[in-house]
Write an enzyme that holds these catalytic residues in place. Structure first.
Site, PDB file in Angstrom:
ATOM      1  N   HIS A 111      29.725  38.246  40.486  1.00 22.19           N
ATOM      2  CA  HIS A 111      30.954  37.561  40.924  1.00 22.19           C
ATOM      3  C   HIS A 111      30.702  36.125  41.371  1.00 22.19           C
ATOM      4  CE1 HIS A 111      33.717  41.063  40.913  1.00 22.19           C
ATOM      5  NE2 HIS A 111      32.554  41.694  40.894  1.00 22.19           N
ATOM      6  N   ASP A 123      31.457  28.060  43.462  1.00 23.87           N
ATOM      7  CA  ASP A 123      32.265  29.278  43.562  1.00 23.87           C
ATOM      8  C   ASP A 123      32.246  29.977  42.214  1.00 23.87           C
ATOM      9  OD1 ASP A 123      34.012  31.062  44.819  1.00 23.87           O
ATOM     10  OD2 ASP A 123      35.201  29.436  45.675  1.00 23.87           O
TER      11      ASP A 123
HETATM   12  C1  GDG Z   1      33.889  36.326  45.380  1.00 22.32           C
HETATM   13  C2  GDG Z   1      33.365  35.022  44.737  1.00 22.32           C
HETATM   14  C3  GDG Z   1      35.148  35.219  42.992  1.00 22.32           C
HETATM   15  C4  GDG Z   1      41.349  35.102  51.953  1.00 22.32           C
HETATM   16  N1  GDG Z   1      41.807  34.974  53.207  1.00 22.32           N
HETATM   17  C5  GDG Z   1      42.706  35.948  53.402  1.00 22.32           C
HETATM   18  C6  GDG Z   1      42.809  36.683  52.209  1.00 22.32           C
HETATM   19  N2  GDG Z   1      41.962  36.136  51.343  1.00 22.32           N
HETATM   20  C7  GDG Z   1      41.815  36.617  49.960  1.00 22.32           C
HETATM   21  C8  GDG Z   1      42.284  35.587  48.968  1.00 22.32           C
HETATM   22  C9  GDG Z   1      41.539  36.028  47.711  1.00 22.32           C
HETATM   23  C10 GDG Z   1      40.234  36.587  48.290  1.00 22.32           C
HETATM   24  O1  GDG Z   1      40.444  36.839  49.671  1.00 22.32           O
HETATM   25  C11 GDG Z   1      39.108  35.573  48.189  1.00 22.32           C
HETATM   26  O2  GDG Z   1      38.679  35.527  46.864  1.00 22.32           O
HETATM   27  P1  GDG Z   1      37.905  34.268  46.288  1.00 22.32           P
HETATM   28  O3  GDG Z   1      37.758  34.461  44.832  1.00 22.32           O
HETATM   29  O4  GDG Z   1      38.638  33.030  46.625  1.00 22.32           O
HETATM   30  O5  GDG Z   1      36.496  34.182  47.040  1.00 22.32           O
HETATM   31  P2  GDG Z   1      35.333  35.218  47.534  1.00 22.32           P
HETATM   32  O6  GDG Z   1      35.778  36.074  48.649  1.00 22.32           O
HETATM   33  O7  GDG Z   1      34.171  34.326  47.850  1.00 22.32           O
HETATM   34  O8  GDG Z   1      35.011  36.152  46.278  1.00 22.32           O
HETATM   35  C12 GDG Z   1      34.488  34.292  44.042  1.00 22.32           C
HETATM   36  C13 GDG Z   1      35.525  36.562  43.618  1.00 22.32           C
HETATM   37  O9  GDG Z   1      34.405  37.153  44.287  1.00 22.32           O
HETATM   38  C14 GDG Z   1      36.014  37.556  42.561  1.00 22.32           C
HETATM   39  O10 GDG Z   1      35.099  37.707  41.533  1.00 22.32           O
HETATM   40  O11 GDG Z   1      36.318  34.583  42.519  1.00 22.32           O
HETATM   41  O12 GDG Z   1      34.001  33.130  43.400  1.00 22.32           O
HETATM   42  O13 GDG Z   1      32.746  34.193  45.727  1.00 22.32           O
HETATM   43  O14 GDG Z   1      42.204  37.074  47.069  1.00 22.32           O
HETATM   44  O15 GDG Z   1      43.675  35.609  48.867  1.00 22.32           O
HETATM   45  N3  GDG Z   1      43.650  37.724  52.049  1.00 22.32           N
HETATM   46  C15 GDG Z   1      44.403  38.076  53.111  1.00 22.32           C
HETATM   47  N4  GDG Z   1      44.359  37.402  54.309  1.00 22.32           N
HETATM   48  C16 GDG Z   1      43.518  36.340  54.492  1.00 22.32           C
HETATM   49  O16 GDG Z   1      43.500  35.744  55.574  1.00 22.32           O
HETATM   50  N5  GDG Z   1      45.244  39.097  52.989  1.00 22.32           N
END
Ligand code: GDG
Length: 467
Positions: free
Chosen positions: A155, A359
């Protein structure tokens, strides 16, 4: 006996109704296919001698957990996974903490999980392993004589060859990954970096069909850009928006950022860019607010405590210098926010600011796009270093190290005419739909099923016959 799908991820949903990108995708997949989801039990235990435990049997599949002791948590999870592999993959070699106990903890948990899995495995199971916590899991399963299909999806960014040198010698990523039948990465850039690693390895041979030959194994390698559950997000964002819930002071020029509080997400520079934008703006009566939601994560790791302090200081300084009696320019919330509210805030905000230094994909960028009103969409400002930038080329792409460029992009986004906003939104939304998360899991599993069965060469017999 029919093939079973077995998913392995460090995190496993513990509620009856799992939510959130990856968890949702895997849950939906397993609901359709049936099978087993294996992950770490949410509570740490004092012993690790027991095998896999049933957490739940519902929605047509089974959730099994393995237990982690306090020592495992310290060395496997906080240590090798999040203080060695995570910074190394996110180009932060300076934050890598090398420690023999971390290495041993990582090796021990992977070997133990393989043994526990072997107890329940059938030869024709399809295993799908997720993320950097389990790079060596296939190698451990092969040692135990499991020859069935095993796929792996990373990921986070695949590390550059130079950054791999930060790993201890025994952490042989090339050898570990070659034990999988299919290696799935987020982007074409990741695939290029993975090929670079194999090109530099004397034991590997790059084949014409794009596969990698390593010893007696052949592994497929491809990008499978992950996405979100688009329809669910569009629906959540379209619900009537209750501004009263948010209290007073939200100006119409709302800029939003949502990230786990992680040093890879580039938050201090984002705050600096917003401060620069406020100072540089011509019309001082015009007010914009940045709402930054940054829930805590991995707080036991020192680098995460450091970034929190830095942000708190920057927030205080920025507000101290720019706030008015009736205006707080930067709202920084260090808590988790309800997912539906998040979707509505994305729709309300004129600008989505996503500026990581590195990322794998970044699902927030896709969520921001999916949440927009097609008739009056906001603008996404996106770091060129996020995996999502490979697809969302209609976003305003910025260099997250360049504070002035991000500040200019903020000015451009807030003044962007409707026609241009619509055009950029339509381009991004097409890509967001094309990579919907259900397509992501389907395409990975289809590609894994299509891999030819691994050639198991009984080395001793062959050399005996030749001799
Ligand atoms: C890893 C990789 C890759 C965030 N704050 C809150 C909240 N979130 C949710 C977001 C989004 C998720 O968390 C974060 O996903 P990301 O993709 O931005 O980043 P990582 O957590 O680092 O994920 C990344 C991912 O895996 C999938 O393969 O894209 O690059 O690092 O959905 O909305 N959700 C809620 N409250 C929050 O305060 N409910």
């Amino acid at each position: 006996m029919a093939e079973r799908l077995i998913v392995v991820s460090n995190r496993i949903p513990t509620d009856a109704e799992p939510a959130g990108g990856l968890v949702f995708a895997l849950h939906e997949t397993l609901k359709k296919t049936g099978g087993i989801w294996i992950g770490a039990h949410p509570n740490l235990s004092d012993t690790n001698t027991i095998g896999l435990q049933t957490l739940a049997e519902q929605d047509g599949y089974t959730r099994l957990s393995f237990s982690l002791t306090h020592n495992d948590h310290e060395n496997f999870y906080l240590g090798f996974s999040n203080s060695v592999l995570w910074p190394m993959c996110h180009r932060r070699g300076d934050l890598v903490q090398l420690n023999r106990e971390f290495e041993e903890g990582y090796a021990r948990v992977n070997a133990r999980l393989a043994r526990q899995m072997k107890e329940i495995l059938r030869p024709d199971d399809q295993i799908w392993v997720h993320d950097y916590h389990f790079f060596p899991l296939a190698a451990e399963l092969r040692k135990l004589g499991h020859h069935g299909k095993i796929g792996f999806f990373l990921h986070i960014p695949f590390p550059a060859l130079g950054d791999l040198s930060a790993l201890p010698l025994r952490a042989d990523l090339a050898r570990w990954l070659a034990q999988y039948d299919l290696i799935g990465l987020q982007t074409r850039n990741d695939v290029a970096r993975c090929l670079e690693m194999y090109r530099a390895d004397k034991n590997a041979e790059l084949m014409f069909d794009g596969t990698i030959k390593f010893g007696d194994r052949i592994a497929g390698l491809r990008s499978f850009p992950i996405g979100i559950d688009v329809d669910a997000f569009v629906k959540a964002a379209s619900k009537p928006f209750d501004t009263a819930k948010l209290g007073v002071g939200l100006t119409h020029d709302l800029v939003i950022g949502v990230d786990r509080l992680d040093y890879s997400k580039g938050l201090p520079n984002r705050f600096r860019a917003f401060g620069h934008f406020l100072e540089a703006r011509q019309d001082k009566s015009r007010r914009a607010s940045l709402l930054q939601i940054a829930p805590p994560t991995r707080e036991e790791v020192p680098a995460y405590r450091q970034i929190r302090l830095e942000l708190e200081e920057l927030t205080g300084r920025l507000n101290g210098e720019n706030a008015e009696l009736d205006w707080t320019p930067l709202r920084y919330i260090h808590r988790n926010i309800d997912r539906n509210l998040l979707a509505q805030l994305f729709r309300y905000a004129r600008v989505g600011l996503v500026t990581p230094f590195a990322d794998g994909m970044n699902l927030v960028a896709k969520e921001y796009i999916a949440a927009q009103d097609p008739e009056d969409p906001g603008v996404l400002i996106l770091s060129r270093m996020a995996g999502a930038a490979e697809e969302l080329t209609e976003a305003l792409l910025v260099n997250p190290y360049d504070v002035e460029e991000m500040s200019d992009a903020l000015a451009q986004a807030l003044d962007m005419p409707l026609a241009q906003r619509k055009h950029r939104y339509a381009g991004c939304m097409e890509r967001v739909r094309a990579t919907d998360v259900s397509r992501w899991s389907e395409s990975f599993l289809t590609a894994l099923a299509a891999r030819p069965p691994a050639l198991v060469i009984p080395t001793a017999k062959i050399s005996g016959a030749v001799g």
